[in-house]
Design an enzyme around this catalytic site. Structure first.
Site, PDB file in Angstrom:
ATOM      1  CG  HIS A 265      13.364 -10.033-129.988  1.00  0.00           C
ATOM      2  ND1 HIS A 265      13.299  -8.854-130.712  1.00  0.00           N
ATOM      3  CD2 HIS A 265      14.329  -9.827-129.047  1.00  0.00           C
ATOM      4  CE1 HIS A 265      14.184  -7.987-130.213  1.00  0.00           C
ATOM      5  NE2 HIS A 265      14.820  -8.563-129.213  1.00  0.00           N
TER       6      HIS A 265
ATOM      7  CB  CYS B 279      18.871 -12.045-127.486  1.00  0.00           C
ATOM      8  SG  CYS B 279      17.978 -12.343-125.951  1.00  0.00           S
TER       9      CYS B 279
ATOM     10  NE  ARG C 218      12.074  -4.499-126.684  1.00  0.00           N
ATOM     11  CZ  ARG C 218      13.321  -4.878-126.397  1.00  0.00           C
ATOM     12  NH1 ARG C 218      13.829  -4.618-125.206  1.00  0.00           N
ATOM     13  NH2 ARG C 218      14.059  -5.507-127.284  1.00  0.00           N
TER      14      ARG C 218
ATOM     15  CD  GLN D 237      18.831 -10.709-130.457  1.00  0.00           C
ATOM     16  OE1 GLN D 237      18.680  -9.584-129.979  1.00  0.00           O
ATOM     17  NE2 GLN D 237      20.026 -11.201-130.744  1.00  0.00           N
TER      18      GLN D 237
ATOM     19  NE  ARG E 293      18.402  -6.677-132.717  1.00  0.00           N
ATOM     20  CZ  ARG E 293      17.638  -6.334-131.678  1.00  0.00           C
ATOM     21  NH1 ARG E 293      17.892  -6.836-130.495  1.00  0.00           N
ATOM     22  NH2 ARG E 293      16.593  -5.534-131.839  1.00  0.00           N
TER      23      ARG E 293
ATOM     24  CG  ASP F  44      16.359 -14.941-123.863  1.00  0.00           C
ATOM     25  OD1 ASP F  44      17.030 -14.058-123.283  1.00  0.00           O
ATOM     26  OD2 ASP F  44      15.207 -14.729-124.304  1.00  0.00           O
TER      27      ASP F  44
HETATM   28  N1   CP Z   1      18.488  -8.275-127.353  1.00  0.00           N
HETATM   29  C1   CP Z   1      17.708  -7.201-127.068  1.00  0.00           C
HETATM   30  O1   CP Z   1      16.610  -7.034-127.625  1.00  0.00           O
HETATM   31  O2   CP Z   1      18.239  -6.350-126.158  1.00  0.00           O
HETATM   32  P1   CP Z   1      17.489  -5.098-125.506  1.00  0.00           P
HETATM   33  O3   CP Z   1      16.373  -5.646-124.662  1.00  0.00           O
HETATM   34  O4   CP Z   1      18.537  -4.391-124.690  1.00  0.00           O
HETATM   35  O5   CP Z   1      16.942  -4.244-126.598  1.00  0.00           O
HETATM   36  N1  NVA Z   2      13.193 -13.112-123.711  1.00  0.00           N
HETATM   37  C1  NVA Z   2      13.687 -11.825-123.287  1.00  0.00           C
HETATM   38  C2  NVA Z   2      14.484 -11.181-124.369  1.00  0.00           C
HETATM   39  C3  NVA Z   2      15.092  -9.854-124.031  1.00  0.00           C
HETATM   40  C4  NVA Z   2      15.767  -9.197-125.180  1.00  0.00           C
HETATM   41  C5  NVA Z   2      12.514 -10.950-122.872  1.00  0.00           C
HETATM   42  O1  NVA Z   2      11.450 -11.000-123.513  1.00  0.00           O
HETATM   43  O2  NVA Z   2      12.655 -10.225-121.891  1.00  0.00           O
END
Ligand code: CP
Ligand code: NVA
Length: 302
Positions: free
Chosen positions: A122, A253, A95, A125, A281, A213
């Site tokens: 993502h 998400c 990430r 997701q 997930r 989101d």
């Molecule tokens: N939806 C999602 O990716 O959640 P987290 O940021 O908690 O991993």
């Molecule tokens: N769009 C959000 C998603 C979190 C899971 C971010 O990037 O923070």
């Protein structure tokens, strides 16, 4: 060597295969006694836990590493970290703030690389979201997905996944938060042609799924006050949900901000499927890891 940086990396048949695999329940322990590195430059609840459990279910051993522990490009280059970790692990997942970091990992990695969220995409997701919708509706061909809010990383991956499965995608971001023309072109190449509409009401009208989101993604904290002003009127509330089809479901998400992008009575109400998607997930992560690793083994046996 196959990697998963976004849904664009999958053919439609592969996407469907992964969703089928996710629903299969227990899979053979293809990661028996092997490691999977999970690197996090940003916080996570779902992604870390879902992916760690998926690794365990495949017989492997997850090692979660915070970005600051390894100091990507400060203590050591992304390339040297990747080359090193690939010597211990069957899959590397990360990430990251900058999507380019994942591309640099792919360039030198001898094992599959998985995107656990970047500024651009993502995909993990998106897989869980389309699996949730498929469980709800069966075939998604001809169904309509409405996205309300930022045309962000989650929106991009979901748009491509939904488009590949034959859904119509309508996106309603405020001015300045839409997909760029270049992004629209890239998504068209992957088989998705979202319609961009200014008003949430127009996007949601008759839709089968309504998705939103956070207004402020991780890494955008400095823009929070501007964004909160710009996104006024983009809350998914009961009144907006009434414009969707009567059987419509709501997805997010998570993490959610009740009273901002979604009202509590929608996310905690009967149309919400957010907890099903959160569980999915783990099932989709198990499918992706099993599929990528099996491909990699095939390559090394070739
Ligand atoms: N939806 C999602 O990716 O959640 P987290 O940021 O908690 O991993
Ligand atoms: N769009 C959000 C998603 C979190 C899971 C971010 O990037 O923070």
């Amino acid at each position: 060597m196959r990697h998963l940086l976004d849904i664009d990396d999958l053919s439609t048949d592969e996407l469907v295969h992964l969703l089928d695999l996710a629903e299969k329940g227990p899979l053979p322990p293809v990661l028996d006694k092997q490691g999977v590195a999970l690197i996090f430059e940003k916080p996570s609840a779902r992604t870390r836990n879902a992916t760690e459990m998926a690794v365990v279910q495949l017989g492997g051993h997850p090692i979660t590493i915070r970005g600051e522990e390894i100091g990507l490009d400060t203590r050591e280059s992304v390339e040297d970290v990747t080359r090193t970790l690939a010597r211990y692990h069957a899959v590397l997942a990360a990430r990251v703030f900058d999507h380019r970091t994942l591309e640099r990992m792919v360039a030198v990695s001898s094992v599959p690389v998985v995107n656990l969220l970047s500024d651009v995409a993502h995909p993990m997701q998106a897989l869980a979201d389309v699996l949730t919708l498929r469980q709800e509706f069966g075939s998604l061909d001809g169904r309509t997905l409405a996205w309300v809010g930022d045309a962000n990383n989650v929106c991009r991956s979901l748009t491509v996944a939904a488009g590949k499965l034959g859904m119509r995608v309508r996106v309603a971001p405020p001015v300045g938060y839409e997909f760029s023309d270049a992004e629209l072109e890239r998504m068209a190449l992957a088989g998705a042609r979202p319609e961009q509409l200014g008003r949430p009401e127009d996007a949601v009208d008759g839709a089968d799924a309504v998705v939103t989101d956070t207004w402020v993604s991780m890494g955008q904290e400095a823009e929070a006050s501007d964004r909160k002003k710009d996104f006024e009127g983009y809350t998914v509330d009961v009144e907006l949900m009434r414009r969707a089809a009567p059987h419509a479901v709501f997805l997010h998400c998570l993490p959610a901000h009740r009273g901002e992008e979604v009202s509590h009575d929608v996310i905690d109400g009967p149309q919400s499927r957010v907890w099903v998607a959160a569980e999915n997930r783990m099932h989709t992560a198990r499918a992706v890891l099993s599929w990528l690793h099996t491909h990699a083994q095939g390559d090394s046996n070739a």
